[in-house]
Design an enzyme around this catalytic site. Structure first.
Site, PDB file in Angstrom:
ATOM      1  N   ASP A  74      43.877  45.319  35.792  1.00 63.64           N
ATOM      2  CA  ASP A  74      43.448  46.035  36.632  1.00 63.64           C
ATOM      3  C   ASP A  74      42.004  46.740  36.168  1.00 63.64           C
ATOM      4  OD1 ASP A  74      45.034  45.365  38.976  1.00 63.64           O
ATOM      5  OD2 ASP A  74      46.369  47.198  38.292  1.00 63.64           O
ATOM      6  N   TYR A 109      54.070  46.277  28.146  1.00 63.08           N
ATOM      7  CA  TYR A 109      53.105  47.047  28.524  1.00 63.08           C
ATOM      8  C   TYR A 109      53.492  48.535  28.062  1.00 63.08           C
ATOM      9  CZ  TYR A 109      51.363  43.715  32.091  1.00 63.08           C
ATOM     10  OH  TYR A 109      50.889  42.617  32.529  1.00 63.08           O
ATOM     11  N   ASP A 151      48.483  53.484  41.890  1.00 67.77           N
ATOM     12  CA  ASP A 151      47.746  53.920  40.532  1.00 67.77           C
ATOM     13  C   ASP A 151      46.764  55.076  40.680  1.00 67.77           C
ATOM     14  OD1 ASP A 151      45.425  52.872  41.294  1.00 67.77           O
ATOM     15  OD2 ASP A 151      45.771  50.907  40.011  1.00 67.77           O
ATOM     16  N   ARG A 172      52.741  48.983  38.362  1.00 67.75           N
ATOM     17  CA  ARG A 172      52.352  50.279  39.493  1.00 67.75           C
ATOM     18  C   ARG A 172      53.546  50.129  40.308  1.00 67.75           C
ATOM     19  NH1 ARG A 172      47.281  48.254  42.386  1.00 67.75           N
ATOM     20  NH2 ARG A 172      47.722  46.116  41.459  1.00 67.75           N
TER      21      ARG A 172
END
Length: 298
Positions: A42, A70, A84, A183
């Site tokens: 993203d 992550y 988000d 997310r």
């Protein structure tokens, strides 16, 4: 005459640009159109993006499905329409409700979202619904309903908890299968705790055997690419072949009795000069190519 670039490039994507923006920059710097990427990030996210250049774009299909790591920050107490920080706030819990969320409750919520889980992707995602991207439908005000998918969260570790009056920020590290939405983890953890949640920071640090350390931040014309042979071998395992076998594979022929030499299901056939011939598979006792690479000049 300079040969066209080919290979794999690891990029440390900055925040605020799309994965396609990174590809566009690479095309300009390397002066070639044939560049793709494995695993979209993203715009808000930073970190590892794997680019394939030239014939090596054919390897991306074997990289995109690898597991990933992550580092992220989850804000509890506020929900957004995109799950988000780039989205619009849709709900905010009061300070009393947020204060009632204990460390033990957070641990229990994280544990419930670990292992194989059923996850509904964020409605503001790149998944196609009826031929259109979900985020385009959502931004057009259309109702988006995405199907749940099974993903595996092999590590969901809270590394820091910071409390404010009406929100809690959690720093987390997540190891997960391909297709996981971090997310959505933030959204579902917040929902389970009754206060809502969304992601405020996301950084991808690993894709399969590749880590962000050593990835380039800026792409220059002389940026060195990783050889497709080395990358394919690290992802799929190596299957060394002779010059004659390499020629036969390139011509679509089987290698009789060679299956006994295979140590992985679909290894990378590497010729004596270290060039990638292609990806092979077992056919009974024989070996046959399922994907041939354009022959690389010596």
């Amino acid at each position: 005459m300079t040969s066209a670039p080919r290979g794999i490039l690891l990029v440390d994507k900055p925040g605020g640009i799309t994965s396609h923006d990174v590809v566009a920059r690479a095309r300009r710097a390397l002066q070639t159109r044939k560049i793709g990427h494995a695993g979209t990030l993203d715009p808000m996210a930073t970190g590892l993006l794997v680019l394939g250049v030239g014939p090596a774009t054919r390897l991306l299909t074997y990289i995109v499905g690898l597991d990933k790591t992550y580092e992220a920050t989850i804000r509890l107490g506020v929900a957004t329409d995109s799950d988000d920080a780039d989205g619009v706030e849709t709900a905010r819990a009061d300070a009393v409700a947020v204060a009632a969320v204990t460390d033990d409750a957070i641990s229990d919520g994280v544990a419930a979202l670990s292992g194989p889980i059923s996850q509904v992707p964020s409605r503001v995602s790149a998944i196609k619904v009826g031929g259109r991207r979900a985020y385009d439908l959502a931004r057009a005000g259309e109702h988006v309903e995405l199907a749940a998918r099974t993903v595996t969260i092999s590590r969901f570790e809270v590394t820091g908890i910071r409390r404010q009056d009406d929100m809690i920020d959690l720093d987390v590290v997540v190891d997960c299968s391909s297709g996981t939405y971090i997310r959505a983890l933030a959204r579902d953890l917040g929902a389970a705790l009754g206060v809502g949640g969304h992601l405020t920071a996301l950084r991808r640090t690993r894709i399969g055997p590749f880590v962000v350390d050593g990835a380039v931040g800026e792409i220059a014309p002389d940026t060195e690419l990783r050889s497709d042979a080395a990358v394919a071998a690290s992802v799929l395992g190596a299957f060394p072949v002779t010059a004659d076998e390499a020629r036969d594979l390139r011509h679509g022929k089987r290698l009789p009795g060679a299956a006994a030499r295979m140590v992985t299901a679909n290894p990378a056939a590497i010729d004596p000069d270290g060039r990638l011939v292609g990806i092979v598979e077992r056919r009974g006792d024989d070996v046959k190519s399922i994907m041939n690479m354009a022959e690389e000049p010596l």
